[in-house]
Design a protein around this motif. Structure first.
Motif, PDB file in Angstrom:
ATOM      1  N   LYS A 129       0.806  -1.213   0.000  1.00 24.52           N
ATOM      2  CA  LYS A 129       0.000   0.000   0.000  1.00 24.52           C
ATOM      3  C   LYS A 129       0.841   1.266   0.000  1.00 24.52           C
ATOM      4  O   LYS A 129       0.319   2.358  -0.215  1.00 24.52           O
ATOM      5  CB  LYS A 129      -0.922  -0.004   1.226  1.00 24.52           C
ATOM      6  N   SER A 130       2.134   1.112   0.239  1.00 26.72           N
ATOM      7  CA  SER A 130       2.974   2.299   0.377  1.00 26.72           C
ATOM      8  C   SER A 130       4.027   2.453  -0.715  1.00 26.72           C
ATOM      9  O   SER A 130       4.681   3.488  -0.789  1.00 26.72           O
ATOM     10  CB  SER A 130       3.663   2.286   1.749  1.00 26.72           C
ATOM     11  N   PHE A 131       4.228   1.437  -1.554  1.00 18.57           N
ATOM     12  CA  PHE A 131       5.207   1.578  -2.635  1.00 18.57           C
ATOM     13  C   PHE A 131       4.832   0.660  -3.781  1.00 18.57           C
ATOM     14  O   PHE A 131       3.985  -0.233  -3.646  1.00 18.57           O
ATOM     15  CB  PHE A 131       6.633   1.288  -2.137  1.00 18.57           C
ATOM     16  N   ASP A 132       5.459   0.881  -4.916  1.00 20.82           N
ATOM     17  CA  ASP A 132       5.251   0.051  -6.101  1.00 20.82           C
ATOM     18  C   ASP A 132       6.015  -1.254  -5.910  1.00 20.82           C
ATOM     19  O   ASP A 132       7.239  -1.276  -5.916  1.00 20.82           O
ATOM     20  CB  ASP A 132       5.743   0.810  -7.336  1.00 20.82           C
ATOM     21  N   ILE A 133       5.288  -2.354  -5.747  1.00 23.08           N
ATOM     22  CA  ILE A 133       5.891  -3.645  -5.421  1.00 23.08           C
ATOM     23  C   ILE A 133       6.836  -4.137  -6.511  1.00 23.08           C
ATOM     24  O   ILE A 133       7.702  -4.975  -6.256  1.00 23.08           O
ATOM     25  CB  ILE A 133       4.774  -4.690  -5.168  1.00 23.08           C
ATOM     26  N   THR A 134       6.702  -3.618  -7.725  1.00 23.55           N
ATOM     27  CA  THR A 134       7.562  -4.095  -8.820  1.00 23.55           C
ATOM     28  C   THR A 134       8.984  -3.556  -8.723  1.00 23.55           C
ATOM     29  O   THR A 134       9.883  -4.071  -9.389  1.00 23.55           O
ATOM     30  CB  THR A 134       6.982  -3.717 -10.189  1.00 23.55           C
ATOM     31  N   THR A 135       9.212  -2.507  -7.929  1.00 26.61           N
ATOM     32  CA  THR A 135      10.540  -1.889  -7.827  1.00 26.61           C
ATOM     33  C   THR A 135      11.341  -2.549  -6.714  1.00 26.61           C
ATOM     34  O   THR A 135      10.825  -3.349  -5.938  1.00 26.61           O
ATOM     35  CB  THR A 135      10.426  -0.389  -7.552  1.00 26.61           C
ATOM     36  N   ASN A 189       9.772   3.023 -15.143  1.00 29.12           N
ATOM     37  CA  ASN A 189      10.950   2.318 -15.619  1.00 29.12           C
ATOM     38  C   ASN A 189      10.519   1.055 -16.358  1.00 29.12           C
ATOM     39  O   ASN A 189       9.866   0.184 -15.784  1.00 29.12           O
ATOM     40  CB  ASN A 189      11.841   1.961 -14.420  1.00 29.12           C
ATOM     41  N   PRO A 190      10.881   0.926 -17.642  1.00 31.01           N
ATOM     42  CA  PRO A 190      10.455  -0.253 -18.412  1.00 31.01           C
ATOM     43  C   PRO A 190      10.901  -1.572 -17.796  1.00 31.01           C
ATOM     44  O   PRO A 190      10.207  -2.588 -17.924  1.00 31.01           O
ATOM     45  CB  PRO A 190      11.111  -0.037 -19.785  1.00 31.01           C
TER      46      PRO A 190
END
Length: 1016
Positions: A188-194, A213-214
């Motif tokens: 809920k607090s950050f983009d899990i993909t990064t 970022n691609p």
């Protein structure tokens, strides 16, 4: 950040309003459909009533919407403050027993659009204090149809469980089941993909970076659902983006594994965490024994991040793994009782073509990580299929490193630009893994080989007290075993363990080593399970596909397996989530800003797009099962073709193998390989501009083979390569007849090349017509694209249409070179003129003799007892507005077959777009819109017609293969011309289509449609 979502609904307009934290996201379909008018209330957004006219309009559009028309994927969206809205006509349908935790986006399946929500979660891990949640429950709501409204919690809606009501069929049920499988995660607090290094670098920014970022987008499993929302969100102001994120209106999810275990380092409590993310962006199978696609994306690719968090330091280390990134696949030989007897690695492309994808793969990784160190754990045994793959892998690495050395010497690259790949061969065995185990502190066989690199590359370390990074990861290990699962996981564990032991300045206790090993063991168990479940299901249900080593060489394996995943019950949910089902198309979000910018961009297209012209050489040849290795210059570089600097070369073969029963079941690919090698040799040997050609794509089904070559310098302009096939022999079960096709983009211009072999026989015109229809219907590509859904279609092959005259008459006309007279009796010509087979396709004028049937090795037509009538069986047709035919001919002096090779040259207009210039212009227009008075607080009202062209609101019924909307009353599109039919009864008359008719069929003219030949 724990703010949940309330969902409000207006049944009259089918408008959904998501409300959270004082803001609303309004989502509507422009033309909803209603299957039950009794449940259709008459309220509009904002409390306005809807007229009967609006209801009938919605109903009238139901057919077009359900069939995927240009409107069915349009969704109207606006983000506003909740106090701007009049919600008098809305009902709160938030589930009573669940929370709508986060919005997953919009999913398009079979003409319906669904809103997806996360409704259940559990905390499983922490990333430097931020919680990572595993998804346990999701729900979907249909946006454009009331078909599933019995699931909405509305008092006056019928209960689906009562007798006589609708069956209990949940919308998007397969996707729901897949997302609830226990392997999906979000935060809920950050983009899990990064990963941590990327997030924390930008932590001072108030807004999250989502999809910027691609590299990270390859791990975003709901990308198909949220890609438009990412663009929508990123166009908001900074303050609006913060509100949008807090509301939970944009959530990215990933698939893989995440877990945190508590431990102690020194006198401080610590958390050990592993987050593994699987990639989902490869064209073709995501998992299993496969190589890469044209963009360098590879099967079994994943990223694992190890995190250590104490009250003083944050430690992060990233390791990646994936299969060997070249074009390869595994061919298996299955003997009786499904016993696997042998395996063989097939390297399906030329070295140059494979090297291009290989280079793409590593350039993307270098942009993200800097230096790449490859660890290869595949056997080098030259007698095994694994050894062959390792040898090919090492050759590609050496070639890339040598080319970079050469470019540095020539001044093209500097020493600071992408350097050479590091490479370590590390043949770890299963017995060694068992000997040392996961929990041992060291593994000498691995540690000693990699020690220097482990310490040199370091890890990312953030000093919490000083508020700065003290170390940064300088390179990344890319690990692969044959399937990149257990062995690669074990090597990753050893590497990260050594880094943890060396990163902290205090002794590391046994509990840390044990917990770290346990995390990696759990990671291996989870990743192996979700990967192998998919592979085993596909293999179990597809055993017949690999009955022998030869069967895997057919197009069934070479195309289907390269470009599509098997659609089985256990994988359909995954395909639908990723938007890879044939009927799925991308959702398009409409809003005032989007509409404004799109129109402005269209007016300024000349700034960021450019048109050019390329040369295409197309050729077809029925080789009668003969593998010819002679000189092909006269065919590929004919003397009458002036511009021989081709950008693309498309060659189709028929009867590349003998059409016997065994070849139709177990096709031998050796002839295809031989022809490919011979054509490449000829193209590169005789190219007038010394251009270098490489193999771009190939495929084979039975005796039909399909080869596409391209200038090496043009490879970077090719994208979205997909293959398809259709067997038509013996009712669609045999590969002796059928077609193969490839779809791709050159720049932004879409191409479809088709090679076919249709039914033989003088009188089998109807069967050939059915072959044509079957191919047109069943050759499909992603997003439900058909052959006709391309800018350029080139269709060639042995169509087997004959000349409806006696043998003697045909021979006489050939000797007179009276080809125009012969053409009047050509079956394909008559079929096309009558609107039967190949309607709207065109063909260049035929000014060469029939190409079938000759005595082998002779210029004489068939002198056997059968005396088959000579015919133009070998043809090249095209369908496009941007194609200009240049040459059309045959080569009479290549005589080993009973056919003659046919060729055609075309000039084709292609469009390329400068994406950077387009993005800059788009940003400028968005800024302009925000400055105009009144636009900053625009709210959607009840009438959305200003967002759509007026003429699209009353579209006629869609066209079909038979009926076309432009014919009055939807009449049949088949054309019957009596004059042409009567020519057989009146031999002295020879009618033809008037060549002076305007090209545009709607242009007024006084010219007759059909004229006698003597009139012109």
């Amino acid at each position: 950040m724990d703010q949940s979502i309330e969902l409000h609904f207006d049944a009259g307009t089918r408008a959904f309003v998501l409300q959270s934290n004082g803001h609303s996201l309004i989502v509507r379909h422009p033309f909803p459909t209603f299957t039950n008018e009794s449940r259709h209330t008459i309220h509009r957004l904002g409390g306005r009533s809807s007229s009967s006219k609006s209801k009938s309009k919605s109903k009238s559009n139901s057919n077009s919407n359900a069939n995927g028309s240009t409107l069915s994927n349009k969704v109207l969206v606006e983000f506003v403050r909740s106090d701007y809205l009049d919600m008098a006509s809305f009902i709160n349908i938030t589930p009573k027993r669940k929370k709508l935790l986060r919005f997953l986006g919009l999913l398009y399946i079979k003409g319906n659009t669904y809103l997806g929500f996360i409704t259940g979660e559990e905390t499983v891990a922490y990333s430097i204090g931020d919680r990572i949640m595993r998804i346990t429950s999701v729900d979907f709501y249909c946006l454009n149809s009331d078909e599933y409204d019995h699931y909405l919690q509305i008092d006056d809606m019928p209960d689906p469980t009562r007798e006589g009501n609708k069956p209990h069929i949940y919308p998007a049920s397969s996707v729901r089941k897949f997302l609830m499988s226990g392997s999906f995660y979000y935060s809920k607090s950050f983009d899990i993909t990064t990963h941590f290094g990327h997030r924390f670098t930008y932590s001072k920014m108030k807004t999250r970076l989502v999809g910027d970022n691609p590299y990270f987008r390859v791990f975003m499993w709901n990308s198909f659902m949220v890609s438009e929302f990412i663009d929508f969100r990123n166009r908001l102001t900074s303050d609006e983006q913060i509100s949008f994120d807090v509301c939970g209106f944009l959530t990215t999810i990933t698939r893989g594994f995440a877990q945190t275990l508590d431990t102690t380092i020194g006198d401080s409590r610590a958390q050990l965490t592993i987050i593994t993310k699987q990639s989902c962006f490869k064209n073709g199978p995501l998992f299993g024994e496969w190589g890469c696609d044209e963009d360098g994306a590879v099967s079994n690719f994943s990223e694992s991040e190890v995190l250590v968090h104490t009250n003083k330091y944050c430690f992060s280390y990233v390791i990646i793994r994936g299969n060997v990134p070249i074009y390869w696949e595994l061919e298996s030989k299955i003997m009786k009782k499904n016993i696997l007897s042998s395996k063989k690695v097939l390297l399906g492309r030329s070295f140059e073509s494979s090297q291009f994808a290989f280079k793409k793969h590593f350039e993307e990784l270098e942009r993200q990580f800097g230096h790449i160190h490859i660890i290869n754990a595949i056997s080098r045994d030259p007698k095994s299929y694994k050894g062959i793959l390792t040898q090919a892998y090492e050759e590609h690495i050496k070639f890339l490193n040598k080319s970079r050395d050469d470019e540095i010497k020539e001044g093209i690259l500097t020493e600071s630009q992408p350097n050479k790949l590091s490479y370590t061969y590390l043949p770890i065995t299963t017995s060694n893994m068992k000997k040392y185990g996961y929990s041992n502190r060291t593994q000498p066989d691995i540690y000693h080989v990699l020690q220097d690199s482990i310490y040199r590359y370091q890890a990312t370390v953030y000093d919490i007290e000083d508020g700065k990074f003290t170390n940064k990861q300088l390179a990344v290990f890319r690990i692969n075993s044959f399937d990149s699962l257990t062995k690669a996981n074990y090597i990753s564990k050893v590497v990260s363990q050594e880094l943890i032991l060396s990163a902290f300045r205090i002794p590391i206790g046994e509990d840390v080593v044990f917990k770290h090993a346990k995390l990696w063991a759990n990671n291996d168990e989870q990743i192996s399970k979700i990967t192998e479940d998919y592979i085993s299901t596909s293999n179990k249900l597809n055993t017949s596909r690999s009955m022998t080593t030869k069967a895997a060489s057919s197009v069934k394996s070479q195309i289907s397996k390269k470009y599509f995943m098997d659609i089985k019950p256990t994988t359909s949910g995954m395909l639908k989530l990723l938007g890879k089902m044939e009927e799925q198309i991308n959702i398009s979000i409409l809003n005032p800003i989007h509409d404004y910018v799109s129109k402005k961009l269209a007016k300024e297209s000349q700034y960021y797009s450019s048109e050019g012209e390329i040369s295409l050489f197309a050729a077809t040849f029925n080789v009668n099962g003969i593998n010819y290795e002679g000189d092909l210059k006269d065919w590929l570089y004919p003397s009458n073709v002036k511009d021989q600097d081709y950008n693309l070369v498309f060659v189709g073969f028929q009867e590349i193998v003998q059409l016997n029963a065994s070849q139709m079941i177990n096709t031998d690919a050796s002839n295809l390989t031989s022809w490919e090698r011979n054509i490449l040799k000829c193209l590169n040997q005789y190219s007038p501009q010394n251009s270098k050609y490489v193999s771009m794509w190939n495929g084979q089904i039975g005796g039909i083979a399909h080869l596409v070559f391209i200038k090496e310098s043009d490879l970077n302009k090719i994208s979205y390569v997909e293959g398809s096939l259709k067997k038509t022999g013996f009712g669609g079960i045999s590969a002796n007849k059928g077609a193969t096709a490839v779809s791709f983009k050159y720049g932004t211009t879409s191409f479809c090349f088709v090679t076919s072999h249709l039914a033989a026989g003088f009188n089998n015109v109807d069967e050939r017509h059915h072959n044509y229809k079957s191919i047109m219907k069943n050759i499909t590509f992603s997003k439900n694209r058909k052959i006709r859904n391309h800018d350029v279609v080139i269709w060639l092959g042995d169509f087997n249409y004959r000349i409806s005259l006696p043998y003697k008459n045909v021979i006489e006309l050939i000797e007179e070179k009276n080809y125009n007279k012969l053409f009047e009796f050509d079956q394909l010509n008559l079929e096309m003129a009558n609107g039967e087979s190949f309607p709207y396709f065109a063909e260049s004028e035929i000014n060469f003799p029939p190409t079938y049937k000759f005595n082998n090795g002779s210029h004489e037509y068939d002198t056997s007892e059968k005396q088959r009538v000579p015919a133009w069986t070998d043809r090249i047709l095209y369908l496009s507005r941007v194609v200009k035919p240049i040459n059309y001919g045959c080569v009479r002096d290549i005589m080993f077959s009973d056919h003659r090779p046919v060729y055609g040259q075309f000039k084709i207009k292609v469009t390329t777009i400068d994406k950077q210039k387009m993005s800059e212009l788009s940003s400028k227009f968005y800024a302009e819109y925000k400055k105009e008075p009144g636009n900053e607080k625009f709210i959607f009202g009840s009438d959305f017609s200003f967002l759509l062209d007026d003429d699209r609101q009353a579209l006629p019924a869609p066209s079909s293969e038979i009926n076309k909307w432009w014919l009055e009353g939807g009449k049949s599109a088949k054309i019957n011309i009596p004059e042409l039919n009567n020519d057989e009864l009146e031999p002295d008359k020879h009618h033809v289509i008037n060549p002076r008719l305007p090209i545009n069929p709607f242009e007024p003219t006084n010219e007759p449609e059909v004229i006698l030949k003597k009139l012109y």
